[in-house]
Design an enzyme around this catalytic site. Sequence first.
Site, PDB file in Angstrom:
ATOM      1  N   GLY A   1       7.962  15.824   0.504  1.00 11.06           N
ATOM      2  CA  GLY A   1       9.610  16.095   0.266  1.00 11.06           C
ATOM      3  C   GLY A   1      10.411  14.899   0.220  1.00 11.06           C
ATOM      4  N   SER A   2      11.139  14.577  -0.984  1.00 12.56           N
ATOM      5  CA  SER A   2      11.669  13.422  -1.181  1.00 12.56           C
ATOM      6  C   SER A   2      12.558  12.992  -2.497  1.00 12.56           C
ATOM      7  CB  SER A   2      10.799  12.426  -1.064  1.00 12.56           C
ATOM      8  OG  SER A   2       9.756  12.441  -1.824  1.00 12.56           O
ATOM      9  N   ARG A   3      12.884  12.217  -2.869  1.00 12.03           N
ATOM     10  CA  ARG A   3      13.775  11.962  -4.140  1.00 12.03           C
ATOM     11  C   ARG A   3      13.730  10.542  -4.563  1.00 12.03           C
ATOM     12  NH1 ARG A   3      20.279  11.777  -2.597  1.00 12.03           N
ATOM     13  NH2 ARG A   3      20.748  10.209  -4.173  1.00 12.03           N
TER      14      ARG A   3
ATOM     15  N   MET B   1      12.609  16.021  -5.410  1.00 15.16           N
ATOM     16  CA  MET B   1      11.095  16.830  -5.348  1.00 15.16           C
ATOM     17  C   MET B   1      11.106  17.553  -4.153  1.00 15.16           C
ATOM     18  SD  MET B   1       8.863  13.121  -6.238  1.00 15.16           S
ATOM     19  CE  MET B   1       9.513  12.244  -4.859  1.00 15.16           C
TER      20      MET B   1
END
Length: 230
Positions: A187-189, A99
């Site tokens: 912001g990440s995953r 993301m």
Amino acid sequence: MNMLKIVAVPMHREGRKFVAIFAAISVVLSFIWMPLFWLGVGATIWCYYFFRDPVRIVPQQPGLVLSPADGIISLIEDVDPPVDLGLGTEPLTRVSVFMNVFNCHINRAPIAGTVTHVVYRHGKFLNASLDKASEHNERNSITIETAQGQRIGVVQIAGLVARRILCFVHESDRLEVGHRFGLIRFGSRLDVYLPKGVSPLVAVGQTAVAGETILADLNDPERKRIGIPE
């Protein structure tokens, strides 16, 4: 099509204080220099957009594994699952959804079931698109077990600018497919670990939509994605 429903998307309650802070800073900047005020307005609008919480049309067919996040399928590979998930030591297929700061960051349950594990780990803040982020970054691991005894692992991973993972569920909670279970700020995953022998129905580079995109089908585990590479 109602354009108002597209533009005026509801915001998750976790974003209210951040939008208020951005708006307050914008007001202060207006007394310093008006161009700074308009930059602050733009940042406030972005903050609102980041915490948007749109309605999703969730497929209801039992056994479908849905994407838990909006973003790009960045990795698909067979790896040893994290110990925190309690999924054993044999390699499982991991599907990673990356993301960026413009994606919706509300996380949704990939499948209906009972939460059996929730384990949070402190860690680094490497770029979430890197493979090693799964082991070294701040993360929160969740395991969901279906009524049929199949288990899906989901790991929220903080990224380069993310500094806060939020999880709304606890062990023994019952989740319906597509229901909101957490979010990650800025912001990440998310990594999804499929049961042994289940093939993914997505490809690297594909855009995923939380609660809508089908990652796999537990009813037909050997079914594979049919597509033509461009």
